[in-house]
Design an enzyme around this catalytic site. Structure first.
Site, PDB file in Angstrom:
ATOM      1  N   ASP A 119       0.845  -1.179   0.000  1.00  0.00           N
ATOM      2  CA  ASP A 119       0.000   0.000   0.000  1.00  0.00           C
ATOM      3  C   ASP A 119       0.897   1.251   0.000  1.00  0.00           C
ATOM      4  OD1 ASP A 119      -3.121   0.669   0.429  1.00  0.00           O
ATOM      5  OD2 ASP A 119      -1.960   2.095   1.599  1.00  0.00           O
ATOM      6  N   TYR A 164      -2.624  11.230   1.175  1.00  0.00           N
ATOM      7  CA  TYR A 164      -3.242  11.127  -0.149  1.00  0.00           C
ATOM      8  C   TYR A 164      -3.170  12.472  -0.868  1.00  0.00           C
ATOM      9  CZ  TYR A 164      -5.073   6.495   0.889  1.00  0.00           C
ATOM     10  OH  TYR A 164      -5.179   5.157   1.174  1.00  0.00           O
ATOM     11  N   HIS A 194      -4.779  -7.747   0.212  1.00  0.00           N
ATOM     12  CA  HIS A 194      -4.021  -6.498   0.239  1.00  0.00           C
ATOM     13  C   HIS A 194      -3.114  -6.388   1.461  1.00  0.00           C
ATOM     14  CE1 HIS A 194      -3.240  -2.319  -0.730  1.00  0.00           C
ATOM     15  NE2 HIS A 194      -3.693  -1.934   0.442  1.00  0.00           N
TER      16      HIS A 194
END
Length: 377
Positions: free
Chosen positions: A175, A302, A353
């Site tokens: 990630d 982000y 994930h």
């Protein structure tokens, strides 16, 4: 040189009582008018988790585990960085820095640290493990200015490994940890011998649009689903992190729903998030967002770096493990456009994930196989 300071978690009981009070006075929406997760976190699943959180969950267990591993802080580039650090007793152990992502935390690695540092097989490769909390995550400091994107974090991790006295080391991540570790590979700082990713970053090329390769078709299908149905969180956090931050910092119910949706969609499960992770595991992670109030500060990564995710090329030795339920699977050919010195690749038959969290034994085996190949060069 900045000091490395031991860090002991001891959350005041008053904070846990205040959390319980918020859970007791939650204001719930009506049940979703669909029988699946297509509108988001299901009311029944969230109520089940919150009931466990309120009555049975024991934060002190997680707190004791983190303290037992060894926690530290150090200031790098003006920011306090929190990290787990466990040295192996083995003289041949390889220094390793592992980086988590969102909505994860250092608790993703609680099930692998012991085996990595003190292998059950005395012939297996051992590691000194360093697991930092990303800036704005967990108990690391929250940046007060802009600029803490993945490249700056990668530089900070190199400083951290040097400060710990590790002259030759390797790096791993998934990630955001994949983006940071890729950036480490691009920077190729002194001492870094190679990297491993469990979310290899790769983009399709013009010729891929006509491909009939099943792996390429699967990648395009996953990319389409992500863009149309699964990326709302990233759009919000990459454009308006402050707005969503109020809800994530103020409401434990909102925070849990925001994270649980991704646990459901991003793990290799059979229809329930608890097929892949236990409630204790998920709540340990949620608590590392709730207690330090990092909903907004974590989301800002982000805003800083989402548009730059995976840019550039890595020329130092690298490896990757492709788990089948990865949210954005990248076929090897795509990954090799970024990882130009790829010496290890493996397609696994289970796992999602959160590789270290979901499949600790496979994760450890993958790291040993990859870094053995890299260090043998």
């Amino acid at each position: 040189m900045a000091a490395i300071t031991p860090f002991e978690l001891k959350i005041p009981e008053s904070e846990l009582v205040a959390l319980a009070d918020r859970l007791d006075h939650a204001r719930w929406p009506e049940q979703e008018p669909v029988d699946d997760w297509s509108q988001g976190t299901k009311l029944a699943a969230l109520k089940e988790l919150v009931a466990y959180w309120r009555i049975e969950y024991d934060w002190r267990r997680c707190e004791a585990r983190l303290n037992a591993i060894g926690q530290f802080t150090t200031e790098i580039d003006g920011l306090s960085i929190h990290f787990l650090h466990k040295r192996s007793s083995r003289p041949d152990a390889v220094p390793l820095i592992v980086t988590h992502g969102w909505p994860g935390s250092v608790v993703e690695f609680l099930g692998v640290i012991d085996e990595l540092t003190e292998p059950s097989d005395p012939e297996a490769m051992a590691f000194h493990v360093v697991a930092p909390s990303l800036p704005g995550y967990g108990f690391s400091g929250k940046p007060t200015g802009t600029g803490w994107g993945v490249e700056r974090i990668a530089k900070a991790w190199a400083v951290l490994m040097d400060r710990l006295g590790y002259e030759g080391w390797v790096a791993q991540g998934g990630d955001w940890g994949s983006a940071v570790t890729t950036a480490i590979g691009q920077l190729a700082p002194k001492g870094c011998k190679g990297i491993h990713l469990n979310m290899p970053i790769g983009r399709p090329g013009p010729d891929d649009m006509q491909s009939t390769d099943p792996k390429v078709l699967k990648a395009f299908q996953a990319l389409g689903f992500y863009q149309e149905w699964d990326s709302g969180y990233s759009k919000e956090q990459s454009t308006r992190p402050q707005t969503i931050g109020y809800s994530l910092v103020d409401s434990p119910i909102g925070l849990a729903a925001w994270i649980l949706e991704k646990i459901y969609y991003w793990t290799d499960n059979g229809g329930s998030p608890w097929d892949a992770l236990s409630m204790d595991q998920v709540l340990d992670d949620i608590m590392l967002y709730w207690l330090p109030a990092t909903g907004a500060s974590a989301a800002r990564l982000y805003w800083e770096s989402f548009a730059k995710f995976g840019d550039g090329k890595v020329t130092i030795p690298s490896g990757a493990s492709a788990f089948p339920k990865e949210i954005l699977p990248a076929p090897r050919e795509w990954a090799e456009r970024t990882l130009t010195n790829l010496v290890y690749w493996n397609d696994l038959d289970k796992g999602g994930h959160f590789a270290a969290w979901e499949q600790p034994e496979l994760f450890v085996a993958e790291l040993r196989a990859c870094f053995a190949a890299i260090l043998a060069q």
